[in-house]
Design an enzyme around this catalytic site. Structure first.
Site, PDB file in Angstrom:
ATOM      1  N   CYS A  21       0.824  -1.220   0.000  1.00 28.50           N
ATOM      2  CA  CYS A  21       0.000   0.000   0.000  1.00 28.50           C
ATOM      3  C   CYS A  21       0.859   1.272   0.000  1.00 28.50           C
ATOM      4  CB  CYS A  21      -0.963  -0.021   1.179  1.00 28.50           C
ATOM      5  SG  CYS A  21      -0.198  -0.391   2.772  1.00 28.50           S
TER       6      CYS A  21
HETATM    7  N1  LIG Z   1      -3.715  -3.960   5.684  1.00 27.13           N
HETATM    8  C1  LIG Z   1      -3.334  -3.310   4.585  1.00 27.13           C
HETATM    9  O1  LIG Z   1      -3.581  -2.110   4.412  1.00 27.13           O
HETATM   10  C2  LIG Z   1      -2.576  -4.053   3.506  1.00 27.13           C
HETATM   11  C3  LIG Z   1      -2.373  -3.416   2.288  1.00 27.13           C
HETATM   12  C4  LIG Z   1      -1.683  -4.086   1.285  1.00 27.13           C
HETATM   13  C5  LIG Z   1      -1.244  -5.370   1.496  1.00 27.13           C
HETATM   14  N2  LIG Z   1      -1.448  -5.970   2.706  1.00 27.13           N
HETATM   15  C6  LIG Z   1      -0.983  -7.349   2.873  1.00 27.13           C
HETATM   16  O2  LIG Z   1      -2.131  -8.208   2.844  1.00 27.13           O
HETATM   17  C7  LIG Z   1      -1.898  -9.352   3.673  1.00 27.13           C
HETATM   18  C8  LIG Z   1      -3.042  -9.470   4.676  1.00 27.13           C
HETATM   19  O3  LIG Z   1      -3.037  -8.314   5.497  1.00 27.13           O
HETATM   20  P1  LIG Z   1      -4.216  -7.968   6.514  1.00 27.13           P
HETATM   21  O4  LIG Z   1      -3.997  -6.557   6.888  1.00 27.13           O
HETATM   22  O5  LIG Z   1      -5.513  -8.397   5.959  1.00 27.13           O
HETATM   23  O6  LIG Z   1      -3.860  -8.938   7.749  1.00 27.13           O
HETATM   24  P2  LIG Z   1      -4.852  -9.493   8.871  1.00 27.13           P
HETATM   25  O7  LIG Z   1      -5.982  -8.537   9.068  1.00 27.13           O
HETATM   26  O8  LIG Z   1      -4.002  -9.821  10.035  1.00 27.13           O
HETATM   27  O9  LIG Z   1      -5.446 -10.835   8.249  1.00 27.13           O
HETATM   28  C9  LIG Z   1      -4.646 -11.968   8.055  1.00 27.13           C
HETATM   29  C10 LIG Z   1      -5.499 -13.088   7.476  1.00 27.13           C
HETATM   30  O10 LIG Z   1      -4.646 -14.194   7.177  1.00 27.13           O
HETATM   31  C11 LIG Z   1      -5.155 -15.371   7.811  1.00 27.13           C
HETATM   32  N3  LIG Z   1      -4.012 -16.229   8.171  1.00 27.13           N
HETATM   33  C12 LIG Z   1      -3.047 -15.970   9.073  1.00 27.13           C
HETATM   34  N4  LIG Z   1      -2.143 -16.974   9.085  1.00 27.13           N
HETATM   35  C13 LIG Z   1      -2.557 -17.885   8.171  1.00 27.13           C
HETATM   36  C14 LIG Z   1      -2.075 -19.140   7.718  1.00 27.13           C
HETATM   37  N5  LIG Z   1      -0.948 -19.664   8.183  1.00 27.13           N
HETATM   38  N6  LIG Z   1      -2.798 -19.794   6.782  1.00 27.13           N
HETATM   39  C15 LIG Z   1      -3.927 -19.271   6.284  1.00 27.13           C
HETATM   40  N7  LIG Z   1      -4.445 -18.098   6.679  1.00 27.13           N
HETATM   41  C16 LIG Z   1      -3.755 -17.407   7.597  1.00 27.13           C
HETATM   42  C17 LIG Z   1      -5.931 -14.864   8.985  1.00 27.13           C
HETATM   43  O11 LIG Z   1      -6.879 -15.858   9.329  1.00 27.13           O
HETATM   44  P3  LIG Z   1      -7.428 -16.091  10.843  1.00 27.13           P
HETATM   45  O12 LIG Z   1      -7.932 -14.746  11.289  1.00 27.13           O
HETATM   46  O13 LIG Z   1      -8.513 -17.071  10.671  1.00 27.13           O
HETATM   47  O14 LIG Z   1      -6.282 -16.615  11.659  1.00 27.13           O
HETATM   48  C18 LIG Z   1      -6.567 -13.603   8.400  1.00 27.13           C
HETATM   49  O15 LIG Z   1      -7.691 -13.950   7.646  1.00 27.13           O
HETATM   50  C19 LIG Z   1      -0.529  -9.136   4.334  1.00 27.13           C
HETATM   51  O16 LIG Z   1       0.435  -9.832   3.604  1.00 27.13           O
HETATM   52  C20 LIG Z   1      -0.318  -7.636   4.207  1.00 27.13           C
HETATM   53  O17 LIG Z   1       1.047  -7.294   4.180  1.00 27.13           O
HETATM   54  C21 LIG Z   1      -2.107  -5.337   3.706  1.00 27.13           C
END
Ligand SMILES: NC(=O)c1ccc[n+]([C@@H]2O[C@H](COP(=O)([O-])OP(=O)(O)OC[C@H]3O[C@@H](n4cnc5c(N)ncnc54)[C@H](OP(=O)(O)O)[C@@H]3O)[C@@H](O)[C@H]2O)c1
Length: 349
Positions: free
Chosen positions: A152
């Site tokens: 992002c």
């Molecule tokens: N947040 C942002 O603004 C943003 C922007 C661009 C890119 N990203 C990227 O997008 C990705 C997700 O970010 P997020 O902000 O959505 O994180 P998040 O809110 O912490 O969500 C993480 C998700 O991954 C799942 N998960 C965790 N460990 C796992 C595993 N071993 N196997 C399968 N599922 C697993 C979690 O499931 P449970 O809850 O069921 O454990 C949850 O659904 C990251 O790589 C981040 O760097 C984020």
């Protein structure tokens, strides 16, 4: 006749997964298949994403190659390091779109330095607007079966500065970027510094001193846009808002370049871009104007006394910063109109 597109979303309980579900729901041809995650497997989606009423009764299942099989598109919204392993087990004919970092970097050395662990390889980069040696990145996305969605912060900084780098009107060896970031950028994980009691009354810097993981990706992109010896001082700051990134990016004005030439570089670069908008002179981007929309708002000026070009960009980190970029790239990869299902209208005030 329009063809339905079956989409599985992995990481459906997280911030990005939730936004992928919200944004992709607006696409007329998308039909959701499996919604997968990890610790929340077995829960109803509505427990974790209560704002997604149309999907509230869907059950989250465990993330496995089997639960993700049989879809046209799989979107991975997992912590970095988790998507490489699962992606390697998905069929070559499935379009896999990774919102995590695992497949963004071309350099295995940069991956090792900033992320550590094994590099999962490099996929076509999901920023259609990125300026490349031969045109734009969208040309490389048509027909792609693997797409790495940008970070992002990377999107905010790249879209801010690439016109100047490409046109040669800024010196790319001395870029300074300071960002104001909403808390959703950190994901849903629990951490003391992300508690409301710590953050509601405070602004705080993080990833300071050249260590933030988005730095090599920004360098990679500005190199793609024509920058040689790209060097950047990059500092994000958490500010009390849930979403949004406001990036202030400056670089020295190249020798002999006028303010009119600077403005012309940005006008030319973004004249035909559907989602990146250079605002009228004197109007400054705000994060509020981008919330919920797949837009990046940009303004550029010259600080004559400092001898620097100053660019401000604003995005919603969860839309243009990830879920919107994923849908935009999916459209290009599948040969659909790039703008299908994507929102130009934000939520204001
Ligand atoms: N947040 C942002 O603004 C943003 C922007 C661009 C890119 N990203 C990227 O997008 C990705 C997700 O970010 P997020 O902000 O959505 O994180 P998040 O809110 O912490 O969500 C993480 C998700 O991954 C799942 N998960 C965790 N460990 C796992 C595993 N071993 N196997 C399968 N599922 C697993 C979690 O499931 P449970 O809850 O069921 O454990 C949850 O659904 C990251 O790589 C981040 O760097 C984020």
């Amino acid at each position: 006749m329009r063809m339905a597109i079956s989409v599985a979303v992995s990481g459906a309980s997280g911030y990005v997964g939730g936004e992928v579900l919200r944004v992709f729901s607006e696409h007329p041809d998308v039909e959701f298949g499996s919604l997968t995650a990890h610790s929340s497997a077995g829960d109803l989606l509505g427990v974790h994403q209560p704002h997604l009423r149309t999907l509230a009764d869907r059950t989250i299942v465990e993330t496995t190659p089997e639960t993700l099989a049989g879809h046209d598109v799989v979107v991975l919204a997992l912590p970095h390091g988790a998507s490489g392993e699962i992606a390697a087990q998905l069929p070559a004919e499935t379009l896999v779109i990774d919102c995590g970092a695992d497949h963004r970097l071309a350099s295995a050395e940069a991956w090792a330095e900033y992320y550590g662990g094994e590099h999962s390889g490099t996929w076509p980069y999901g920023m259609p607007e990125l300026i490349t040696a031969s045109g734009h990145q969208r040309d490389s996305l048509a027909g792609a079966k693997r797409i790495a969605v940008p970070g992002c912060n990377v999107t905010a900084v790249t879209l801010a500065l690439q016109p100047g780098v490409s046109a040669g009107v800024v010196d790319p060896t001395d870029i300074v970027a300071v960002l104001a970031n909403g808390y959703s950028g950190a994901g849903k994980k629990l951490a003391t510094n992300l508690l409301a009691s710590e953050g509601l009354g405070a602004a705080s810097a993080y990833g300071v001193g050249g260590v933030h993981r988005h730095i090599p990706e920004i360098v990679q992109n500005l190199g793609s846009a024509g920058g040689e010896d790209v060097r950047i001082s990059f500092t994000p700051t958490l500010v009390p808002m849930a979403r949004g990134i406001l990036a202030t990016v400056t670089a020295p004005l190249a020798q002999g370049v006028t303010a009119d030439e600077v403005r012309a570089a940005w006008e030319t670069a973004y004249a035909d871009e559907p989602f990146v908008h250079l605002l009228p002179e004197g109007q400054w981007p705000t994060t509020a104007a981008t919330l919920g929309a797949n837009t990046c708002l940009v303004q550029v000026t010259v600080d004559e006394k400092a001898g620097r070009v100053v660019v401000i960009s604003a995005i919603d980190n969860l839309v243009k910063g990830t879920a919107g970029a994923a849908l935009q790239s999916m459209n290009v990869a599948l040969g659909r109109p790039e703008t299908t299902g994507l929102q130009l209208r934000g939520v204001a005030p």
